[in-house]
Design a protein around this motif. Sequence first.
Motif, PDB file in Angstrom:
ATOM      1  N   ASN A 310      68.987 129.699  16.950  1.00  0.00           N
ATOM      2  CA  ASN A 310      66.811 129.077  17.681  1.00  0.00           C
ATOM      3  C   ASN A 310      66.044 130.290  17.729  1.00  0.00           C
ATOM      4  O   ASN A 310      65.272 129.772  17.322  1.00  0.00           O
ATOM      5  N   GLU A 314      66.628 129.322  10.527  1.00  0.00           N
ATOM      6  CA  GLU A 314      67.056 127.892  10.061  1.00  0.00           C
ATOM      7  C   GLU A 314      67.416 127.381  12.181  1.00  0.00           C
ATOM      8  O   GLU A 314      68.433 127.115  12.264  1.00  0.00           O
ATOM      9  N   LYS A 315      66.008 127.394  12.707  1.00  0.00           N
ATOM     10  CA  LYS A 315      66.680 126.209  14.275  1.00  0.00           C
ATOM     11  C   LYS A 315      67.135 124.834  14.190  1.00  0.00           C
ATOM     12  O   LYS A 315      67.553 124.651  15.088  1.00  0.00           O
ATOM     13  N   TYR A 316      67.010 124.374  12.649  1.00  0.00           N
ATOM     14  CA  TYR A 316      67.523 123.096  12.918  1.00  0.00           C
ATOM     15  C   TYR A 316      69.256 123.748  13.422  1.00  0.00           C
ATOM     16  O   TYR A 316      69.537 122.459  13.691  1.00  0.00           O
ATOM     17  N   LYS A 317      70.076 124.217  12.947  1.00  0.00           N
ATOM     18  CA  LYS A 317      71.436 124.540  13.607  1.00  0.00           C
ATOM     19  C   LYS A 317      71.719 124.841  14.771  1.00  0.00           C
ATOM     20  O   LYS A 317      72.950 124.647  15.432  1.00  0.00           O
ATOM     21  N   LYS A 319      70.930 122.723  17.883  1.00  0.00           N
ATOM     22  CA  LYS A 319      71.133 121.851  18.486  1.00  0.00           C
ATOM     23  C   LYS A 319      72.677 121.468  17.444  1.00  0.00           C
ATOM     24  O   LYS A 319      73.964 120.966  18.511  1.00  0.00           O
ATOM     25  N   GLU A 320      73.128 121.424  16.172  1.00  0.00           N
ATOM     26  CA  GLU A 320      74.723 121.568  15.236  1.00  0.00           C
ATOM     27  C   GLU A 320      75.367 122.174  16.740  1.00  0.00           C
ATOM     28  O   GLU A 320      76.823 121.705  16.458  1.00  0.00           O
TER      29      GLU A 320
END
Length: 338
Positions: A310, A314-317, A319-320
Amino acid sequence: MQLVKKSIDCIYGFKFDEAEKMINEIKSQYPEHPVIILLNGLTDYWKNFPMVPGSVAGETFKKDMFLCIEISEKIISHGNEAEYILSNLSGRGLLLLYFTDNDLYRDVIPLASGTYKYLKQSFNHTFECFDLLYFAGVYNYYRDAYPRIYPIYRSLALLFPPGSSKVGIWQLTKCSEEGYILSNESNYLLFWLMMNYENDSNQSLKYIKKLSEQFPENPLYRIMYIKNLLLNKSYNEAEEIIKNYKPEVPNPYYSACLYVFNGIIQEKKYYDHTKARNYYLTGLNKLEPFGAYANEFNAYAYFGLSRVYNISDEKYKKKEYHKKAMDLVDFKKINFDN
């Protein structure tokens, strides 16, 4: 019963050779008693901790516990109901623990449905056998608390007599003080309930600290003690325990959990997110052989990765990893986010 109590304490303390001598002494006096099978099964359970499906030890354990239940049901007669109900329910309880810890729910349902009959019988013997207060406490607490926490089960709960969480806690406390066979399990369950159902990590600490200090070689108690300290943000104390503990025989599950714990310490105490991420990823890899048994600590690693990513590029990770954690964990408020 004093000999049974001593042998059980040796088993929980990982002093298996001493326990075996005591079990053989009990066997020489009471060769047909199901408590011998129960003690052998308990030994297998802890000697092979964590016991996972498909292992030779797991199959032997299941066979022994079903045999303990079968013998307990056959030889019960007037005058010895309490002790044979106790061995019956203890065998059933250990099996249910093994099944639920490994997500073997197909095995849980038939065993649990056949257990209620003996559970009701045990309520009539709690004052002649304090160990049976464990099962009364389990019933009273869960019958009251479970439908409150999980409203979807309220209609199902109405099919059973009402319970009282306050009475359940008293019964478990009494068993922890007076029981021979289930005193340690009562302390552990009190820790578990305070931690997960009451969300009171300060109250849970006293139970798990007592067990960890009484049985320093028991990896489960040490794992949960460190976890409790980290939830209480006692990072220095948790780190000292991790550094200073050098077991005679390293437990692979404990060693795997340490990677997750060290990840939390690096993240929360030192704010070193690179080290934390590496610890979390290594922990996930080390926990893989333990299957469903490792779900809880896999989830903590995923929660940690979600936090670490967060604040990265690579903030997209986030939620994953957060979704992976939520899919695995039962008690979603325990996530080390705060």
